[in-house]
Design a protein around this motif. Structure first.
Motif, PDB file in Angstrom:
ATOM      1  N   THR A  23      -1.591 -28.381   2.806  1.00  0.00           N
ATOM      2  CA  THR A  23      -1.646 -27.798   3.948  1.00  0.00           C
ATOM      3  C   THR A  23      -1.520 -28.643   5.302  1.00  0.00           C
ATOM      4  O   THR A  23      -2.110 -29.740   5.474  1.00  0.00           O
ATOM      5  CB  THR A  23      -3.333 -27.425   3.928  1.00  0.00           C
ATOM      6  OG1 THR A  23      -3.478 -26.496   2.742  1.00  0.00           O
ATOM      7  CG2 THR A  23      -3.841 -26.476   5.246  1.00  0.00           C
ATOM      8  N   VAL A  24      -1.052 -27.877   6.309  1.00  0.00           N
ATOM      9  CA  VAL A  24      -0.856 -28.673   7.464  1.00  0.00           C
ATOM     10  C   VAL A  24      -1.479 -27.661   8.506  1.00  0.00           C
ATOM     11  O   VAL A  24      -1.700 -26.567   8.241  1.00  0.00           O
ATOM     12  CB  VAL A  24       0.382 -28.712   7.909  1.00  0.00           C
ATOM     13  CG1 VAL A  24       1.130 -29.954   7.168  1.00  0.00           C
ATOM     14  CG2 VAL A  24       1.550 -27.285   7.730  1.00  0.00           C
ATOM     15  N   GLN A  25      -1.872 -28.157   9.569  1.00  0.00           N
ATOM     16  CA  GLN A  25      -2.942 -27.728  10.721  1.00  0.00           C
ATOM     17  C   GLN A  25      -2.089 -27.490  11.994  1.00  0.00           C
ATOM     18  O   GLN A  25      -1.431 -28.620  12.437  1.00  0.00           O
ATOM     19  CB  GLN A  25      -4.124 -28.446  10.659  1.00  0.00           C
ATOM     20  CG  GLN A  25      -5.159 -27.748  11.819  1.00  0.00           C
ATOM     21  CD  GLN A  25      -6.609 -28.642  12.003  1.00  0.00           C
ATOM     22  OE1 GLN A  25      -6.579 -29.221  13.044  1.00  0.00           O
ATOM     23  NE2 GLN A  25      -7.269 -28.456  10.686  1.00  0.00           N
ATOM     24  N   LEU A  26      -2.027 -26.427  12.803  1.00  0.00           N
ATOM     25  CA  LEU A  26      -1.361 -26.316  14.073  1.00  0.00           C
ATOM     26  C   LEU A  26      -2.156 -25.762  14.842  1.00  0.00           C
ATOM     27  O   LEU A  26      -2.743 -24.586  14.531  1.00  0.00           O
ATOM     28  CB  LEU A  26      -0.058 -25.391  13.795  1.00  0.00           C
ATOM     29  CG  LEU A  26       1.090 -26.121  13.011  1.00  0.00           C
ATOM     30  CD1 LEU A  26       2.109 -25.358  12.795  1.00  0.00           C
ATOM     31  CD2 LEU A  26       1.879 -27.665  13.662  1.00  0.00           C
ATOM     32  N   ILE A  27      -2.675 -26.241  15.973  1.00  0.00           N
ATOM     33  CA  ILE A  27      -3.328 -25.875  16.952  1.00  0.00           C
ATOM     34  C   ILE A  27      -2.618 -25.215  18.067  1.00  0.00           C
ATOM     35  O   ILE A  27      -1.613 -25.695  18.582  1.00  0.00           O
ATOM     36  CB  ILE A  27      -4.265 -26.886  17.514  1.00  0.00           C
ATOM     37  CG1 ILE A  27      -4.893 -27.736  16.579  1.00  0.00           C
ATOM     38  CG2 ILE A  27      -5.188 -26.255  18.782  1.00  0.00           C
ATOM     39  CD1 ILE A  27      -5.701 -26.553  15.650  1.00  0.00           C
ATOM     40  N   ARG A  28      -2.514 -23.744  18.381  1.00  0.00           N
ATOM     41  CA  ARG A  28      -2.149 -23.023  19.475  1.00  0.00           C
ATOM     42  C   ARG A  28      -2.874 -22.136  20.178  1.00  0.00           C
ATOM     43  O   ARG A  28      -3.929 -21.791  19.647  1.00  0.00           O
ATOM     44  CB  ARG A  28      -0.872 -22.057  18.728  1.00  0.00           C
ATOM     45  CG  ARG A  28      -0.012 -22.912  18.051  1.00  0.00           C
ATOM     46  CD  ARG A  28       1.013 -23.537  18.803  1.00  0.00           C
ATOM     47  NE  ARG A  28       2.190 -24.219  18.137  1.00  0.00           N
ATOM     48  CZ  ARG A  28       2.401 -25.299  17.631  1.00  0.00           C
ATOM     49  NH1 ARG A  28       1.239 -26.158  17.758  1.00  0.00           N
ATOM     50  NH2 ARG A  28       3.317 -25.820  17.106  1.00  0.00           N
ATOM     51  N   GLN A  29      -2.533 -22.047  21.449  1.00  0.00           N
ATOM     52  CA  GLN A  29      -3.161 -20.948  22.464  1.00  0.00           C
ATOM     53  C   GLN A  29      -3.017 -19.274  21.686  1.00  0.00           C
ATOM     54  O   GLN A  29      -1.637 -19.003  21.388  1.00  0.00           O
ATOM     55  CB  GLN A  29      -2.822 -21.185  23.616  1.00  0.00           C
ATOM     56  CG  GLN A  29      -3.388 -22.356  24.222  1.00  0.00           C
ATOM     57  CD  GLN A  29      -3.042 -22.341  25.600  1.00  0.00           C
ATOM     58  OE1 GLN A  29      -1.979 -21.763  26.014  1.00  0.00           O
ATOM     59  NE2 GLN A  29      -3.780 -23.041  26.622  1.00  0.00           N
ATOM     60  N   ALA A  30      -3.901 -18.702  21.570  1.00  0.00           N
ATOM     61  CA  ALA A  30      -3.979 -17.408  21.259  1.00  0.00           C
ATOM     62  C   ALA A  30      -4.885 -16.456  21.908  1.00  0.00           C
ATOM     63  O   ALA A  30      -5.952 -16.956  22.549  1.00  0.00           O
ATOM     64  CB  ALA A  30      -4.144 -17.227  19.677  1.00  0.00           C
ATOM     65  N   SER A  31      -4.753 -14.955  21.842  1.00  0.00           N
ATOM     66  CA  SER A  31      -5.552 -13.980  22.466  1.00  0.00           C
ATOM     67  C   SER A  31      -6.775 -13.777  21.658  1.00  0.00           C
ATOM     68  O   SER A  31      -7.023 -14.329  20.549  1.00  0.00           O
ATOM     69  CB  SER A  31      -4.922 -12.600  22.707  1.00  0.00           C
ATOM     70  OG  SER A  31      -4.442 -12.055  21.424  1.00  0.00           O
ATOM     71  N   ASN A  32      -7.841 -13.115  22.144  1.00  0.00           N
ATOM     72  CA  ASN A  32      -8.809 -12.749  21.256  1.00  0.00           C
ATOM     73  C   ASN A  32      -8.493 -12.002  20.133  1.00  0.00           C
ATOM     74  O   ASN A  32      -9.251 -11.812  19.127  1.00  0.00           O
ATOM     75  CB  ASN A  32     -10.087 -11.941  22.194  1.00  0.00           C
ATOM     76  CG  ASN A  32     -10.728 -12.828  23.262  1.00  0.00           C
ATOM     77  OD1 ASN A  32     -10.507 -14.265  23.065  1.00  0.00           O
ATOM     78  ND2 ASN A  32     -11.133 -12.308  24.458  1.00  0.00           N
TER      79      ASN A  32
END
Length: 206
Positions: A76-85
């Motif tokens: 499992t890899v983790q990717l942090i991204r900006q996203a809407s509600n």
């Protein structure tokens, strides 16, 4: 166009199979990537003369892929991204992003090995196929979230979007709840005052 497959191609066949494919698929993918030869008489003779070596080379690559798969399968890899509600990403997660995340975690794969029909465009835990060899495919999980804390919740199986909507709905329900009791409280003094007025009238008549 008829071609002779030099390796297994999903949904087409295995080494040595002669198959009929669309011209564009052959010219743009199979032939330039050395996955097939045009099925003419000369190439048939070349293939048969080298068939043993082609199959031996394929077996060696398959063995190497199976060894590599042990360190990658289920990772499992983790990717942090900006996203809407609503969970929609401002952008998307591509095959290159997944390759970089896997390499940072010590797993070496190439962009062409990532089988991604379309870029990932929403948060969540996504299963992504990785073809290390035409006959060796594994699955990795890509945990896309807006924060490390959110990623941890998703890894535990929590639907963060559903949880967020529930939390937003709760205050609204609390605001509505006190209205009915308030109306009853306002009406209570008026009801209570009526008997008192009747008593005063009775005393004056006496």
């Amino acid at each position: 166009m008829e071609v002779i497959l030099l390796e297994r191609v999903e949904k087409l066949g295995g080494i040595g199979d002669v198959v009929n494919v669309k011209n564009g698929f052959a010219r743009n993918y199979l032939l330039p990537n050395k996955k097939a030869l045009r099925a003419n008489e000369a190439n048939r003779k070349v293939f048969e003369a080298n068939r043993a070596k082609i199959e031996a080379d394929n077996a060696e690559r398959r063995s190497d892929a199976e060894k590599a798969a042990k360190g990658v399968d289920g990772k499992t890899v983790q990717l942090i991204r900006q996203a809407s509600n609503t969970g929609q990403l401002y952008g998307s997660v591509s095959a290159r992003d997944i390759v970089e995340a896997l390499e940072a975690d010590g797993a070496k794969v190439t962009k062409s090995q990532i089988v991604l029909d379309r870029p990932i465009k929403n948060i969540g835990v996504h299963d992504v196929k990785v073809a290390l060899h035409p006959e060796v495919a594994i699955t990795v999980k890509v945990n896309v979230a807006r924060s490390p804390e959110e990623a941890d919740l998703q890894a535990q199986g929590v639907d963060v979007l559903a949880q967020m909507f529930e939390e937003e709905a709760a205050p609204a329900a609390e605001d509505l709840a006190p209205e009915a009791p308030a109306e009853e409280a306002a009406a209570a003094p008026a009801d209570a005052g009526e008997p008192a007025a009747e008593t005063e009238t009775a005393e004056e008549e006496q």
